[in-house]
Design a protein around this motif. Structure first.
Motif, PDB file in Angstrom:
ATOM      1  N   HIS A  87       2.306  23.108  -6.562  1.00 21.29           N
ATOM      2  CA  HIS A  87       2.688  22.159  -5.500  1.00 21.29           C
ATOM      3  C   HIS A  87       3.987  22.672  -4.885  1.00 21.29           C
ATOM      4  N   PRO A  88       4.456  22.537  -3.623  1.00 22.76           N
ATOM      5  CA  PRO A  88       5.665  23.021  -3.118  1.00 22.76           C
ATOM      6  C   PRO A  88       6.707  21.848  -3.441  1.00 22.76           C
ATOM      7  N   LEU A  89       6.327  20.667  -4.077  1.00 24.41           N
ATOM      8  CA  LEU A  89       7.394  19.834  -4.246  1.00 24.41           C
ATOM      9  C   LEU A  89       7.648  19.597  -5.722  1.00 24.41           C
ATOM     10  N   PHE A 142       9.166   7.576  -5.827  1.00 24.92           N
ATOM     11  CA  PHE A 142       8.763   7.801  -4.496  1.00 24.92           C
ATOM     12  C   PHE A 142       8.293   9.285  -4.155  1.00 24.92           C
ATOM     13  N   PHE A 143       9.242  10.233  -4.640  1.00 27.32           N
ATOM     14  CA  PHE A 143       9.032  11.659  -4.456  1.00 27.32           C
ATOM     15  C   PHE A 143       8.096  12.039  -5.387  1.00 27.32           C
ATOM     16  N   GLY A 144       7.722  11.607  -6.625  1.00 34.15           N
ATOM     17  CA  GLY A 144       6.607  11.945  -7.423  1.00 34.15           C
ATOM     18  C   GLY A 144       5.372  11.389  -7.049  1.00 34.15           C
ATOM     19  N   ALA A 145       5.322  10.534  -6.154  1.00 36.88           N
ATOM     20  CA  ALA A 145       4.044   9.704  -5.704  1.00 36.88           C
ATOM     21  C   ALA A 145       3.607  10.974  -4.641  1.00 36.88           C
ATOM     22  N   LYS A 146       4.186  11.770  -4.070  1.00 41.50           N
ATOM     23  CA  LYS A 146       3.895  12.825  -2.987  1.00 41.50           C
ATOM     24  C   LYS A 146       3.040  13.800  -3.633  1.00 41.50           C
ATOM     25  N   ILE A 147       3.283  14.019  -5.151  1.00 47.73           N
ATOM     26  CA  ILE A 147       2.486  15.033  -5.814  1.00 47.73           C
ATOM     27  C   ILE A 147       0.967  14.584  -6.253  1.00 47.73           C
ATOM     28  N   PRO A 148      -0.101  15.117  -5.705  1.00 52.14           N
ATOM     29  CA  PRO A 148      -1.315  14.504  -6.116  1.00 52.14           C
ATOM     30  C   PRO A 148      -1.422  14.353  -7.476  1.00 52.14           C
ATOM     31  N   HIS A 154       0.788   7.895 -12.018  1.00 53.45           N
ATOM     32  CA  HIS A 154       1.828   7.027 -11.775  1.00 53.45           C
ATOM     33  C   HIS A 154       1.448   5.692 -12.521  1.00 53.45           C
ATOM     34  N   ASP A 155       1.888   5.897 -13.880  1.00 53.44           N
ATOM     35  CA  ASP A 155       1.436   4.659 -14.782  1.00 53.44           C
ATOM     36  C   ASP A 155       2.428   3.611 -14.879  1.00 53.44           C
ATOM     37  N   ALA A 156       2.044   2.822 -15.741  1.00 52.99           N
ATOM     38  CA  ALA A 156       3.076   1.636 -16.060  1.00 52.99           C
ATOM     39  C   ALA A 156       4.418   1.915 -16.528  1.00 52.99           C
ATOM     40  N   GLN A 157       4.181   3.205 -17.309  1.00 51.68           N
ATOM     41  CA  GLN A 157       5.677   3.520 -17.793  1.00 51.68           C
ATOM     42  C   GLN A 157       6.583   3.857 -16.644  1.00 51.68           C
ATOM     43  N   ALA A 158       6.007   4.715 -15.698  1.00 50.72           N
ATOM     44  CA  ALA A 158       7.152   4.945 -14.298  1.00 50.72           C
ATOM     45  C   ALA A 158       7.506   3.767 -13.608  1.00 50.72           C
ATOM     46  N   VAL A 159       6.700   2.655 -13.506  1.00 53.47           N
ATOM     47  CA  VAL A 159       6.866   1.482 -12.759  1.00 53.47           C
ATOM     48  C   VAL A 159       7.898   0.811 -13.612  1.00 53.47           C
TER      49      VAL A 159
END
Length: 189
Positions: A87-89, A142-148, A154-159
């Motif tokens: 993925h480009p990101l 938020f940048f990681g949320a752009k990668i499918p 994006h689990d509870a640990q990231a939050v």
């Protein structure tokens, strides 16, 4: 003498600067008594513990996640155009995460040294560290949320990590700015 025989006799008043006939002697000035706490104790221990744990956590991150990712080829798989998981990101995200954690590691190590030196630069560096950490957590989330592939993970640990960074900054930045202990301990000498 009073009319009441059961009332205790009232001694004559003493001058304001005496107690029991002896003059009062103060061993410190009024400014010294009212200055407040000083030293590396109290609540000021908690930022130091946080910095030490941050150093250990970042070293663990580099040893347990970054090094194996590079060694087993996962990094190349994620960042090489045409590969299955490309993925480009990925490349900017991994660079930002690794570089950001490297900067935070250096800042934490310098802050630990400044803490024990009681340098006037410690509160400023700690504030910068906390704000940098909070901004990095937000940007990575938020940048990681752009990668499918990461959007699903994006689990509870990231939050939890993002929330911990924001709450930590919300607590320790005002403390460093308003605490009498910080002001008295890290003042210019």
């Amino acid at each position: 003498m009073s009319e009441n025989p059961y009332q205790a006799p009232v001694p004559p008043p003493l001058p304001a600067n005496q107690y029991a006939g002896e003059p009062l002697v103060f061993r410190s000035t009024k400014e010294e008594r009212n200055r407040g706490p000083e030293g590396l104790g109290g609540w000021l221990i908690l930022p130091m513990i946080g910095l030490a744990l941050t150093v250990l956590k970042i070293l663990g991150y580099f040893g347990n996640q970054v090094a194996p990712m590079v060694a087993d080829g996962t990094y190349a798989l994620l960042t090489t155009p045409g590969s299955e998981h490309y993925h480009p990101l990925w490349w900017p995200l991994l660079l930002l995460e690794g570089g950001g954690n490297g900067v935070l590691l250096v800042m934490a190590l310098v802050a630990i040294c400044l803490y024990f030196m009681r340098s006037r630069w410690f509160p400023r560096l700690h504030i910068t560290f906390m704000l940098t950490n909070a901004v990095l957590m937000l940007v990575l989330f938020f940048f990681g949320a752009k990668i499918p592939a990461l959007m699903e993970a994006h689990d509870a640990q990231a939050v939890s990590d993002m929330t911990r960074g924001l709450v930590g900054a919300a607590i320790w930045v005002p403390y460093m700015l308003t605490s009498k202990r910080v002001r008295n301990t890290f003042r210019p000498r």
